[in-house]
Scaffold this motif. Structure first.
Motif, PDB file in Angstrom:
ATOM      1  N   ARG A 179      36.246  40.049  28.570  1.00 46.69           N
ATOM      2  CA  ARG A 179      36.868  40.682  29.734  1.00 46.69           C
ATOM      3  C   ARG A 179      36.448  39.970  31.023  1.00 46.69           C
ATOM      4  NH1 ARG A 179      36.758  47.206  31.007  1.00 46.69           N
ATOM      5  NH2 ARG A 179      38.763  47.278  32.139  1.00 46.69           N
ATOM      6  N   ALA A 180      35.191  39.550  31.094  1.00 44.26           N
ATOM      7  CA  ALA A 180      34.718  38.813  32.264  1.00 44.26           C
ATOM      8  C   ALA A 180      35.435  37.473  32.377  1.00 44.26           C
ATOM      9  CB  ALA A 180      33.208  38.594  32.175  1.00 44.26           C
ATOM     10  N   ALA A 181      35.699  36.839  31.235  1.00 43.24           N
ATOM     11  CA  ALA A 181      36.423  35.566  31.240  1.00 43.24           C
ATOM     12  C   ALA A 181      37.839  35.758  31.770  1.00 43.24           C
ATOM     13  CB  ALA A 181      36.455  34.974  29.838  1.00 43.24           C
ATOM     14  N   GLU A 182      38.484  36.857  31.399  1.00 46.51           N
ATOM     15  CA  GLU A 182      39.832  37.150  31.901  1.00 46.51           C
ATOM     16  C   GLU A 182      39.819  37.303  33.420  1.00 46.51           C
ATOM     17  OE1 GLU A 182      41.342  40.576  29.991  1.00 46.51           O
ATOM     18  OE2 GLU A 182      41.351  39.703  27.973  1.00 46.51           O
ATOM     19  N   VAL A 183      38.808  38.002  33.920  1.00 45.91           N
ATOM     20  CA  VAL A 183      38.684  38.197  35.371  1.00 45.91           C
ATOM     21  C   VAL A 183      38.497  36.853  36.070  1.00 45.91           C
ATOM     22  CG1 VAL A 183      37.221  39.154  37.194  1.00 45.91           C
ATOM     23  CG2 VAL A 183      37.790  40.544  35.186  1.00 45.91           C
ATOM     24  N   ALA A 184      37.642  36.003  35.508  1.00 44.47           N
ATOM     25  CA  ALA A 184      37.378  34.693  36.114  1.00 44.47           C
ATOM     26  C   ALA A 184      38.634  33.831  36.120  1.00 44.47           C
ATOM     27  CB  ALA A 184      36.253  33.990  35.359  1.00 44.47           C
ATOM     28  N   HIS A 185      39.378  33.833  35.016  1.00 48.67           N
ATOM     29  CA  HIS A 185      40.609  33.030  34.940  1.00 48.67           C
ATOM     30  C   HIS A 185      41.647  33.516  35.947  1.00 48.67           C
ATOM     31  CE1 HIS A 185      39.417  30.488  31.687  1.00 48.67           C
ATOM     32  NE2 HIS A 185      39.263  31.475  30.823  1.00 48.67           N
TER      33      HIS A 185
END
Length: 219
Positions: A179-185
């Motif tokens: 989920r954090a990766a989605e936010v960063a992308h």
């Protein structure tokens, strides 16, 4: 004669010089001078990095990093009125380039000691003295006219930290890696900050978000 000269020079300069242990080796090989030159070159390479870092960190005012402000010794340039040119760091870079080049000269001169004689001693002496003088003057100028006047642009620093995607690291511990990766992308793709994306998605309340994205907790 040699001992008398050494005694007179030592007394005049207040430095305890002594004769070489192996005079034949010292006539043909100038390893001690080469070692001195290498030390000056190493100092120059370190000074080069410091001057380069300061120049980059002060680059701007709007298209560069601009985390720090350096003294405006030459405000304005031929094509950009009002621009503060990093004249001192750039002059230091030129000195460092010269000293490193001088070290190459000394290295080649030392290698030119054929059999029992080295005819390159005058050249070695000239460039080493030049390197000593250049580094001494450049270091003092750098400290006095640039380093001591550096100021941090706190507003700009906070802005860069706030928009850094590196803040996603502690966020992953809170909401999970994927989920954090989605936010960063999404932040990268849209040009928004992590904080803006998280608020829009309603992932965390503001109080908890402020605590998670506190950069001081990461250092």
């Amino acid at each position: 004669f040699g001992e008398l000269c050494i005694e007179a020079i030592s007394e005049e300069l207040k430095i305890p010089f002594r004769p070489a242990r192996n005079r034949f080796e010292e006539i043909s090989s100038k390893d001690s001078l080469t070692s001195l030159s290498k030390a000056l070159s190493a100092y120059a390479s370190s000074l080069w990095k410091i001057a380069s870092d300061i120049r980059y960190l002060a680059s701007g005012p709007r298209c560069g990093i601009a985390e720090i402000r350096i003294p405006a010794l030459q405000p304005g340039s031929s094509i950009m009125p009002g621009k503060v040119n990093p004249v001192i760091p750039e002059s230091v870079l030129q000195v460092c380039a010269r000293v490193i080049g001088n070290d190459t000269t000394v290295t080649l001169a030392n290698a030119s000691g054929h059999l029992e004689l080295n005819v390159m001693m005058p050249l070695m002496g000239k460039v080493i003295v030049e390197s000593l003088n250049l580094l001494s003057r450049a270091s003092s100028l750098f400290a006095e006219r640039c380093v001591r006047g550096i100021e941090a642009d706190e507003k700009r620093c906070r802005e860069l930290v706030e928009r850094s995607l590196a803040l996603v690291t502690p966020l992953a511990e809170k909401i999970g890696y994927d989920r954090a990766a989605e936010v960063a992308h999404e932040a990268y793709r849209t040009g928004k900050s992590l904080r803006e994306v998280i608020r829009e998605r309603g992932i965390l309340p503001d109080e908890e978000l402020d605590s998670v994205l506190d950069p001081e907790k990461m250092v």
